[in-house]
Scaffold this active site. Structure first.
Site, PDB file in Angstrom:
ATOM      1  N   ASP A 164     -12.832  15.276  -3.077  1.00  0.00           N
ATOM      2  CA  ASP A 164     -13.539  16.425  -2.535  1.00  0.00           C
ATOM      3  C   ASP A 164     -14.955  16.438  -3.118  1.00  0.00           C
ATOM      4  O   ASP A 164     -15.530  15.366  -3.350  1.00  0.00           O
ATOM      5  CB  ASP A 164     -12.767  17.719  -2.808  1.00  0.00           C
ATOM      6  CG  ASP A 164     -13.092  18.804  -1.783  1.00  0.00           C
ATOM      7  OD1 ASP A 164     -12.958  18.533  -0.578  1.00  0.00           O
ATOM      8  OD2 ASP A 164     -13.466  19.912  -2.180  1.00  0.00           O
ATOM      9  N   ASP A 171      -9.871  11.108  -1.448  1.00  0.00           N
ATOM     10  CA  ASP A 171     -11.148  11.357  -2.109  1.00  0.00           C
ATOM     11  C   ASP A 171     -10.988  12.466  -3.133  1.00  0.00           C
ATOM     12  O   ASP A 171      -9.923  13.073  -3.236  1.00  0.00           O
ATOM     13  CB  ASP A 171     -12.213  11.761  -1.079  1.00  0.00           C
ATOM     14  CG  ASP A 171     -11.804  13.025  -0.319  1.00  0.00           C
ATOM     15  OD1 ASP A 171     -12.112  14.125  -0.820  1.00  0.00           O
ATOM     16  OD2 ASP A 171     -11.155  12.924   0.746  1.00  0.00           O
TER      17      ASP A 171
END
Length: 293
Positions: free
Chosen positions: A212, A210
């Site tokens: 973040d 991802d």
């Protein structure tokens, strides 16, 4: 040591290694308590392999409660010469996208609730972690990832946070913009420091899941998205691991970067002031320099 023994510490999504010959799960006792799980031993392409699921099978340990000292001690007792850490992480860089791998070469340690050293009162030591990963081992991981067809980045700074919560947006932006970190995770520290104290070469393969919470189009970390990416990453990671025996080979030369001699001048406590019980606990990780093996 004259024989390579590859140790794999598997993070989220990586709980076993397929294709091991003579595979069996073995319990290892350590002076630091029980490791996260039994270790899986066997051979792959003629090279000895030892696998340990960092969170335990079934993912029972949080990042904070992982028994890091017991894990590294167990690896040392099993004769491991080279540890490859495989772990999930978030990215602070647009070009380091979910699904990519990063061969980490630096860390910023923001953990605070973990025991970070084998040494202390009774036997004090200071090792250098200026360069906390082994370039030789990292290069092998990079080549294995490329051969596996993974988009892989050679080098990156890993921000180790305590967790288990993910970052706030303010923290994420600070780590990215002010501190210059590239990826963020919760488990490579104190693991890398302990591997250095145990004189084991260590490399970190960070699997991006991802962006973040800094990214304008990905404002928060969604655990469902992470789990979806983990599956594909785990398959690629297993392929990477399968290529390591061919790249590292079965014969082991001394580490050209001195990882396997990190304690050579690190012990500060005079021999006649070292506590016998402390020295006994260090029989595996520091026996080479303390004379306890």
């Amino acid at each position: 040591m004259d024989k390579t023994v590859i140790g794999i510490i598997g993070g989220s999504g990586v709980y076993q290694i397929e294709g091991l010959e003579d595979a069996r799960w073995v319990g290892v006792e350590t002076p630091w308590g029980e490791p996260s799980d039994k270790v899986l031993t066997g051979t792959l392409d003629g090279v000895a392999m030892v696998f340990l699921p960092r969170h335990g099978r079934g993912h029972v340990h949080s990042p904070t409660t992982v028994p890091y000292r017991a894990n590294i001690d167990a690896m040392k007792r099993m004769g491991v010469t080279d540890i490859v850490s495989v772990s999930a992480c978030g990215s602070f860089r647009e070009e380091m996208a979910p699904g990519d791998f990063v061969i980490v070469d630096q860390f910023i340690d923001r953990t605070f609730a973990r025991e970070k050293s084998f040494f202390g009162t009774g036997c004090v030591a200071h090792v250098s972690v200026a360069h906390p990963t082994c370039p030789r081992l990292g290069k092998a991981c990079f080549e294995a990832a490329k051969a596996q067809g993974v988009t892989v980045h050679d080098g990156g700074t890993y921000l180790a946070m305590e967790g288990p919560q993910f970052s706030s947006a303010a923290e994420s932006k600070m780590y990215r913009e002010a501190w210059g970190a590239d990826v963020i995770g919760m488990t490579n520290m104190p693991e890398a420091k302990l591997a250095r104290e145990a004189e084991i070469c260590y490399a970190s393969v960070a699997m991006i899941t991802d962006y973040d919470s800094w990214h304008p189009d990905h404002g928060s970390v969604d655990i469902s998205d992470i789990i979806a990416t983990l599956g594909a990453n785990a398959d690629a990671a297993r392929g990477l691991v399968a290529r390591l025996p061919g790249l590292l080979g079965g014969a082991r030369e001394p580490c050209p970067h001195g990882c396997d001699r990190a304690l050579e001048y690190a012990i500060m406590t005079a021999p006649d002031h070292r506590h016998p019980e402390v020295v006994a606990r260090l029989d595996a990780v520091a026996g080479r320099v303390l004379g306890s093996t």
